[in-house]
Write a protein that holds these residues in place. Structure first.
Motif, mmCIF file in Angstrom:
data_model
loop_
_atom_site.group_PDB
_atom_site.id
_atom_site.type_symbol
_atom_site.label_atom_id
_atom_site.label_comp_id
_atom_site.label_asym_id
_atom_site.label_seq_id
_atom_site.Cartn_x
_atom_site.Cartn_y
_atom_site.Cartn_z
ATOM 1 N N SER A 252 -96.221 40.689 -22.791
ATOM 2 C CA SER A 252 -95.581 39.560 -23.459
ATOM 3 C C SER A 252 -94.343 39.161 -22.665
ATOM 4 O O SER A 252 -93.833 39.940 -21.846
ATOM 5 C CB SER A 252 -95.192 39.931 -24.903
ATOM 6 N N TRP A 253 -93.863 37.929 -22.903
ATOM 7 C CA TRP A 253 -92.728 37.394 -22.162
ATOM 8 C C TRP A 253 -91.739 36.755 -23.123
ATOM 9 O O TRP A 253 -92.128 36.159 -24.129
ATOM 10 C CB TRP A 253 -93.187 36.333 -21.158
ATOM 11 N N GLN A 254 -90.451 36.900 -22.771
ATOM 12 C CA GLN A 254 -89.395 36.277 -23.560
ATOM 13 C C GLN A 254 -88.567 35.382 -22.644
ATOM 14 O O GLN A 254 -88.135 35.799 -21.565
ATOM 15 C CB GLN A 254 -88.483 37.329 -24.210
ATOM 16 N N LEU A 255 -88.364 34.158 -23.081
ATOM 17 C CA LEU A 255 -87.533 33.217 -22.337
ATOM 18 C C LEU A 255 -86.073 33.626 -22.455
ATOM 19 O O LEU A 255 -85.600 33.978 -23.545
ATOM 20 C CB LEU A 255 -87.718 31.808 -22.902
ATOM 21 N N SER A 256 -85.329 33.587 -21.337
ATOM 22 C CA SER A 256 -83.882 33.802 -21.386
ATOM 23 C C SER A 256 -83.241 32.543 -21.960
ATOM 24 O O SER A 256 -82.913 31.602 -21.239
ATOM 25 C CB SER A 256 -83.339 34.098 -19.982
ATOM 26 N N ARG A 257 -83.086 32.548 -23.274
ATOM 27 C CA ARG A 257 -82.569 31.350 -23.933
ATOM 28 C C ARG A 257 -81.138 31.054 -23.510
ATOM 29 O O ARG A 257 -80.736 29.886 -23.433
ATOM 30 C CB ARG A 257 -82.627 31.509 -25.454
ATOM 31 N N PRO B 41 -96.031 33.323 -19.141
ATOM 32 C CA PRO B 41 -94.763 32.878 -19.724
ATOM 33 C C PRO B 41 -94.943 31.525 -20.419
ATOM 34 O O PRO B 41 -95.484 30.587 -19.824
ATOM 35 C CB PRO B 41 -93.832 32.766 -18.518
ATOM 36 N N PHE C 129 -87.988 34.260 -17.346
ATOM 37 C CA PHE C 129 -88.652 35.015 -18.393
ATOM 38 C C PHE C 129 -88.551 36.510 -18.077
ATOM 39 O O PHE C 129 -88.484 36.911 -16.915
ATOM 40 C CB PHE C 129 -90.117 34.622 -18.511
ATOM 41 N N ARG C 130 -88.588 37.293 -19.144
ATOM 42 C CA ARG C 130 -88.495 38.752 -19.005
ATOM 43 C C ARG C 130 -89.584 39.406 -19.842
ATOM 44 O O ARG C 130 -89.828 39.011 -20.986
ATOM 45 C CB ARG C 130 -87.122 39.230 -19.478
ATOM 46 N N SER C 131 -90.245 40.394 -19.255
ATOM 47 C CA SER C 131 -91.201 41.215 -19.981
ATOM 48 C C SER C 131 -90.707 42.655 -19.967
ATOM 49 O O SER C 131 -90.318 43.161 -18.913
ATOM 50 C CB SER C 131 -92.588 41.135 -19.346
ATOM 51 N N THR C 132 -90.731 43.301 -21.101
ATOM 52 C CA THR C 132 -90.334 44.713 -21.180
ATOM 53 C C THR C 132 -91.529 45.619 -21.452
ATOM 54 O O THR C 132 -91.361 46.809 -21.699
ATOM 55 C CB THR C 132 -89.265 44.918 -22.266
#
Length: 368
Positions: free
Chosen positions: A133-138, A77, A125-128
Motif C-alpha cells: 500500500s502507498w500513502q501520499l505525503s500530504r 500510488p 508516496f511512501r510504503s511501509t
C-alpha cells in the motif's frame, strides 16, 4: 561483486548478467513492449519492483519475490480525490494539474520494508509494507509553494531524486523538476525548502537564486558520507557538504556542465561521474562525441573519459536514472536513448559496449 544489471526501457525490462569469459549478456526479459520507467532491487536482490507506464491503461506496479522468476501486480500510488472547486493549475501553462499518477519516476528503499516513490505530477508516496500500500505525503502535496512548481522535461513537475539518510531513515531529501530541493526529518510529516547557492541562469538575475525556481535534473548522495550530495542541475553541476542546505557551483567543466545523469562513488565522496551534453534545444553529446566525465577531487578537476566509447559521431542522450555506480564501487553502467548500454570495470577508465540494440533506456540499476 555486482554482476547483474536491471535495465528499464521503453519496451520492457532486461536483466544483464556477467557470464563466462567475463562477457555481459542478456539473461532475462520481462514486460516486452511495455515502458518500464523505474526499477528497484531491495537489499538481497530477491524482491524487485518495476513501474510500468501503460498509456490508456495507466501506471502499474509489478513486484517479484524471487528475483524476477515470477511477477505479480502490486498496488500503485494513488492520489486522493481532488476537492471540488480547488484551483490547482500549472503556473507556466495555466492548465489543471492532474490528481492522478502520470508517471512513476523513481523508487528508493528506506528503512526495512519501506519504499519511497516519486511521481509526476510532483508528489511523493511512501510504503511501509514493501509496496502493498502507498500513502501520499500530504504535507508536501498540500505545501502552498507546491503550486509554483513547473514542468521541466515533462508537462508537469515531478520528483525524480529521493535521498534517504542511511544514518536516519526519517531524514529524506527530494529533488523536484522544477521546484528545488526539499527535506524532511520526520518521514514526511513536515518539509523544508533548502538550496542556498543554487543558481538558475534561465531566470532574471534578481530571481536566479530563488531555491523554489531550481531545476535539479538529478541529485545523488554518497552512502558512506551522507552529507555530501552531488547535483546535475539544468545549468550546471553543484556539490553540497551539508546535506543540501548550501551548494557551490563547479565551473570550467569540460566539455559541458549540462546533462541529466550523475553517479557518486559509494565510499569516496570526492568521486562522481557525469555524462555531458549540449544543452536546451540540442541535447546530444558536445560535437557528437560521447564521453563520461569524472572528478576524483571533489570537483576541482574533471577528466574526460572515452576509451571504448564510440569514435564515430554519436547522438546518445543519457537520462537521469540511466547512469549507475555499483554498491561496491567497482563498476559503472550507463544506457542511452539509442538503446546502447555500456559497462566499465575500472571506474570509468575504459568502457565496453554490451548492446547497441535495446529499446531506448530509461533506467539502469545494479542488483545483488
Amino acid at each position: 561483486m555486482s554482476d547483474r544489471l536491471l535495465v528499464g526501457t521503453r519496451k520492457g525490462l532486461f536483466r544483464i548478467e556477467r557470464g563466462e569469459g567475463e562477457r555481459w549478456v542478456i539473461a532475462k526479459t520481462w514486460f516486452l513492449g511495455d515502458p518500464v520507467s523505474a526499477v528497484l532491487a531491495e537489499p538481497g536482490g530477491a524482491r524487485l519492483h518495476a513501474a510500468l507506464e501503460l498509456g490508456h491503461f495507466g501506471v502499474k506496479m509489478q513486484r517479484s519475490e524471487d528475483g524476477g522468476e515470477t511477477w505479480s501486480q502490486a498496488a500503485s500510488p494513488t492520489f486522493p480525490l481532488k476537492p471540488e472547486g480547488l484551483e490547482d493549475k500549472d503556473p507556466m501553462r495555466g492548465v489543471d494539474v492532474p490528481w492522478s499518477t502520470q508517471l512513476i519516476w523513481t523508487l528508493e528503499c528506506g528503512a526495512p520494508g519501506e519504499i519511497w516513490c516519486g511521481v509526476i505530477p510532483g508528489a511523493l508516496f511512501r510504503s511501509t509494507d514493501g509496496g502493498e500500500s502507498w500513502q501520499l505525503s500530504r504535507a508536501l502535496w498540500d505545501e502552498p509553494r507546491r503550486k509554483q512548481w513547473m514542468g521541466g522535461g515533462y508537462d508537469f513537475s515531478g520528483i525524480h531524486s529521493i535521498l534517504v539518510d542511511p544514518r536516519d531513515p526519517l531524514h529524506v531529501t527530494v529533488g523536484v523538476s522544477t521546484g528545488g530541493v526539499w527535506t524532511t526529518r520526520d518521514a514526511g510529516g513536515s518539509w523544508e525548502l533548502i538550496g542556498s547557492g543554487l543558481r538558475a541562469e534561465y531566470l532574471p538575475e534578481a530571481m536566479a537564486g530563488d531555491p523554489l525556481a531550481q531545476d535539479a535534473h538529478r541529485i545523488v548522495q554518497c552512502p558512506a558520507h551522507p552529507d555530501r550530495l552531488w547535483m546535475q542541475h539544468h545549468n550546471g553541476i553543484f556539490v553540497s557538504d551539508d546535506g543540501g542546505a548550501i551548494w557551490r557551483e563547479l565551473t570550467d567543466v569540460p566539455p559541458s556542465s549540462f546533462g541529466f545523469a550523475v553517479a557518486v562513488h559509494p565510499s569516496d565522496p570526492d568521486t562522481a561521474w557525469f555524462v555531458p551534453a549540449t544543452k536546451d534545444e540540442k541535447r546530444f553529446p558536445v560535437d557528437a562525441h560521447l564521453v563520461v566525465t569524472r572528478t576524483r577531487d571533489g570537483g576541482v578537476h574533471f577528466e574526460v573519459l572515452d576509451r571504448g566509447l564510440p569514435t564515430e559521431p554519436a547522438y546518445d542522450l543519457v537520462y537521469r536514472h540511466a547512469l549507475e555506480c555499483s554498491r561496491d564501487g567497482l563498476r559503472l553502467a550507463f544506457g542511452s536513448t539509442t538503446g546502447s548500454l555500456w559497462v566499465s570495470e575500472d571506474r570509468g577508465d575504459s568502457w565496453q559496449n554490451i548492446s547497441r540494440h535495446l529499446p531506448p533506456i530509461l533506467c539502469v540499476r545494479f542488483a545483488e
